[in-house]
Design an enzyme around this catalytic site. Structure first.
Site, PDB file in Angstrom:
ATOM      1  N   CYS A   1      39.288  39.074  46.504  1.00 21.10           N
ATOM      2  CA  CYS A   1      40.694  38.974  46.073  1.00 21.10           C
ATOM      3  C   CYS A   1      41.077  37.564  45.639  1.00 21.10           C
ATOM      4  O   CYS A   1      41.626  37.358  44.552  1.00 21.10           O
ATOM      5  CB  CYS A   1      41.616  39.501  47.166  1.00 21.10           C
ATOM      6  SG  CYS A   1      41.680  38.521  48.690  1.00 21.10           S
TER       7      CYS A   1
ATOM      8  N   HIS B   1      45.300  38.828  51.936  1.00 20.87           N
ATOM      9  CA  HIS B   1      45.013  39.468  50.644  1.00 20.87           C
ATOM     10  C   HIS B   1      45.965  38.904  49.591  1.00 20.87           C
ATOM     11  O   HIS B   1      47.111  38.555  49.892  1.00 20.87           O
ATOM     12  CB  HIS B   1      45.180  40.981  50.738  1.00 20.87           C
ATOM     13  CG  HIS B   1      44.630  41.704  49.539  1.00 20.87           C
ATOM     14  ND1 HIS B   1      43.279  41.842  49.296  1.00 20.87           N
ATOM     15  CD2 HIS B   1      45.260  42.320  48.496  1.00 20.87           C
ATOM     16  CE1 HIS B   1      43.094  42.509  48.175  1.00 20.87           C
ATOM     17  NE2 HIS B   1      44.274  42.799  47.667  1.00 20.87           N
TER      18      HIS B   1
ATOM     19  N   HIS C   1      44.405  43.345  41.311  1.00 16.43           N
ATOM     20  CA  HIS C   1      43.761  42.757  42.488  1.00 16.43           C
ATOM     21  C   HIS C   1      42.374  43.360  42.697  1.00 16.43           C
ATOM     22  O   HIS C   1      42.040  44.401  42.119  1.00 16.43           O
ATOM     23  CB  HIS C   1      44.631  42.945  43.739  1.00 16.43           C
ATOM     24  CG  HIS C   1      44.655  44.354  44.270  1.00 16.43           C
ATOM     25  ND1 HIS C   1      44.618  44.656  45.614  1.00 16.43           N
ATOM     26  CD2 HIS C   1      44.712  45.557  43.635  1.00 16.43           C
ATOM     27  CE1 HIS C   1      44.662  45.961  45.788  1.00 16.43           C
ATOM     28  NE2 HIS C   1      44.721  46.538  44.614  1.00 16.43           N
TER      29      HIS C   1
END
Length: 347
Positions: A262, A310, A322
């Site tokens: 990520c 994240h 993402h």
């Protein structure tokens, strides 16, 4: 004559035998019960199983970001150590050159018989030669003393550099151990998730990997590109880069161009726009100006979970690009999909 043999006796007979048998059965039952409680996994519904896998992937994500940070610190420590070693090598060369010069002076003195310069000057009968030699000897003596002082100074500096290199070596080893610990945690979490996912049917697994349904954007390829509405050219470039990564696999610790995690994706997207972001989610969140959810614009970094584990790149319309997790490639997803933790606008 017949041999008399004693009848064979069993060590436990009668009540004693019954007692021993009862204890043995009880022990076996206890062992079986313990084994069952240690190894048997509870039956889970598909929804419970998916929720547990989500938790494992979230924990793996947190460990991945810690791994990324440790990897960055390891690289920095290695770079600093290499620089110290290079400097130590250069100073060692200069020290050896100074030592060789002193050795030449010592050799010359030895060959001259070791006669004190003042005495040698006193033996000359030419006044002009005496004065010339006296001045020369004084200058040579000053240079000789300066050379000795220079060698001493270089020895001290070299010792300091070597001590620093030793400290950097120990630091590098600490970061290596930290890296291995986080790596083991990530692998353990991912392996546990895979074991749980193996219980799903092929259809259930495919549905899980596809992610939550999003009827408003069933066709991701035709989603309106937020790059057209980005606040500036750099943000537009970052969003455009992110669109170019759609479908590429998630690999923890990866920063592209063939795979990403990520924070590796957001770092690479902004790097394409000429902006250097830190490596981890918990450092990227401080890499720009904090903005509220209502202020989001394409190119902003959006963060999730309480541990800031994240990150995605906002593209507008409540959507982000993402790298979700292993088995789920880079994709467009709603920011409502995970617990929102904050956003940062990169400048």
């Amino acid at each position: 004559m017949a041999a008399h043999r004693k009848p064979r006796q069993h060590p436990l007979t009668g009540p004693a035998a019954r007692t021993a048998a009862t204890l043995a059965l009880a022990g076996a039952a206890t062992t079986t019960a313990l084994d069952g409680s240690a190894h048997a996994e509870p039956r889970l519904t598909p929804a419970q199983l998916k929720a547990r896998v989500d938790t494992l992937y979230q924990e793996a994500g947190e460990a991945t970001e810690k791994y990324n940070g440790a990897k960055e610190r390891t690289a920095q420590a290695r770079e600093a150590l290499d620089a110290l070693r290079d400097e130590a090598a250069r100073r060692t060369e200069r020290l050896n050159a100074s030592r060789n010069a002193l050795g030449s002076v010592a050799t010359a003195q030895y060959r001259s018989g070791g006669i004190d310069p003042g005495l040698r000057l006193a033996l000359t009968s030419d006044p002009d030669e005496y004065l010339a030699r006296a001045s020369l000897t004084e200058r040579v003596g000053e240079r000789h003393a300066a050379a000795v002082a220079g060698v001493h100074r270089r020895l001290v500096d070299l010792g300091r550099l070597r001590a620093q290199a030793g400290e950097r070596t120990a630091e590098l080893e600490r970061h290596r151990r930290e890296l291995e610990r986080h790596k083991a945690v990530v692998k353990g979490k991912l392996a546990a998730a895979e074991r749980l996912l193996a219980r799903l049917t092929a259809v259930q697994r495919a549905a899980y990997d596809a992610g939550p349904a999003d009827p408003a954007r069933a066709d991701r390829s035709t989603a309106p590109r937020g790059a057209l509405k980005a606040p500036n050219g750099r943000a537009a470039q970052a969003v455009a880069y992110a669109y170019g990564t759609l479908g590429k696999p998630y690999v923890w610790g990866a920063t592209g161009p063939s795979a990403y995690d990520c924070s590796g994706l957001t770092q690479a997207a902004w790097r394409s726009a000429g902006v250097s972001l830190p490596r981890t989610t918990y450092t990227q969140i401080n890499a720009g100006q904090r903005v509220s959810r209502a202020q989001l614009a394409p190119g902003d970094l959006v963060f999730f979970y309480s541990g800031i584990s994240h990150v995605g790149l906002y593209i507008g319309g409540g959507q982000m690009i993402h790298a979700p997790r292993p088995g789920a490639p880079v994709r467009v997803a709603p920011i409502d999909q995970m617990p929102f933790a904050g956003a940062t606008r990169v400048s």
